[in-house]
Design a protein around this motif. Sequence first.
Motif, PDB file in Angstrom:
ATOM      1  N   ASN A  14      63.599 129.719  -4.880  1.00  0.00           N
ATOM      2  CA  ASN A  14      62.169 129.417  -4.920  1.00  0.00           C
ATOM      3  C   ASN A  14      61.826 128.472  -6.061  1.00  0.00           C
ATOM      4  N   LEU A  15      62.468 128.658  -7.203  1.00  0.00           N
ATOM      5  CA  LEU A  15      62.224 127.762  -8.328  1.00  0.00           C
ATOM      6  C   LEU A  15      62.801 126.378  -8.068  1.00  0.00           C
ATOM      7  N   ALA A  17      62.925 124.966  -5.123  1.00  0.00           N
ATOM      8  CA  ALA A  17      61.946 124.342  -4.229  1.00  0.00           C
ATOM      9  C   ALA A  17      60.744 123.828  -5.024  1.00  0.00           C
ATOM     10  N   ASN A  18      60.292 124.606  -5.987  1.00  0.00           N
ATOM     11  CA  ASN A  18      59.175 124.171  -6.840  1.00  0.00           C
ATOM     12  C   ASN A  18      59.554 122.940  -7.666  1.00  0.00           C
ATOM     13  N   ASP A  19      60.773 122.933  -8.211  1.00  0.00           N
ATOM     14  CA  ASP A  19      61.238 121.781  -8.988  1.00  0.00           C
ATOM     15  C   ASP A  19      61.364 120.547  -8.097  1.00  0.00           C
ATOM     16  N   LEU A  21      59.575 119.867  -5.379  1.00  0.00           N
ATOM     17  CA  LEU A  21      58.215 119.373  -5.138  1.00  0.00           C
ATOM     18  C   LEU A  21      57.647 118.686  -6.371  1.00  0.00           C
ATOM     19  N   LYS A  22      57.918 119.246  -7.540  1.00  0.00           N
ATOM     20  CA  LYS A  22      57.455 118.632  -8.787  1.00  0.00           C
ATOM     21  C   LYS A  22      58.103 117.260  -8.964  1.00  0.00           C
TER      22      LYS A  22
END
Length: 73
Positions: A14-15, A17-19, A21-22
């Motif tokens: 999940n992290l 995926a967040n990275d 997108l960032k």
Amino acid sequence: MARIIVDPPPTGHNLLANDFLKALTVLHDGGFELRSGTKLTSRYAVLVVEDSAADPAIAKLASANLKVARDAR
């Protein structure tokens, strides 16, 4: 083309995926054009940019506190 690898955080997908997108947002806002081959896998993320844009893109991502490296292949 240059491949930039977003290193996975130690705590999970999940992290990552967040990275990813960032990283997409940071590069888009910085005027970088991502190329075919940009993707998120279960183990890492790949950002593809022109060779001439690789070093500035890596610097931009690092300034956004993202752990990235140029793929040596």
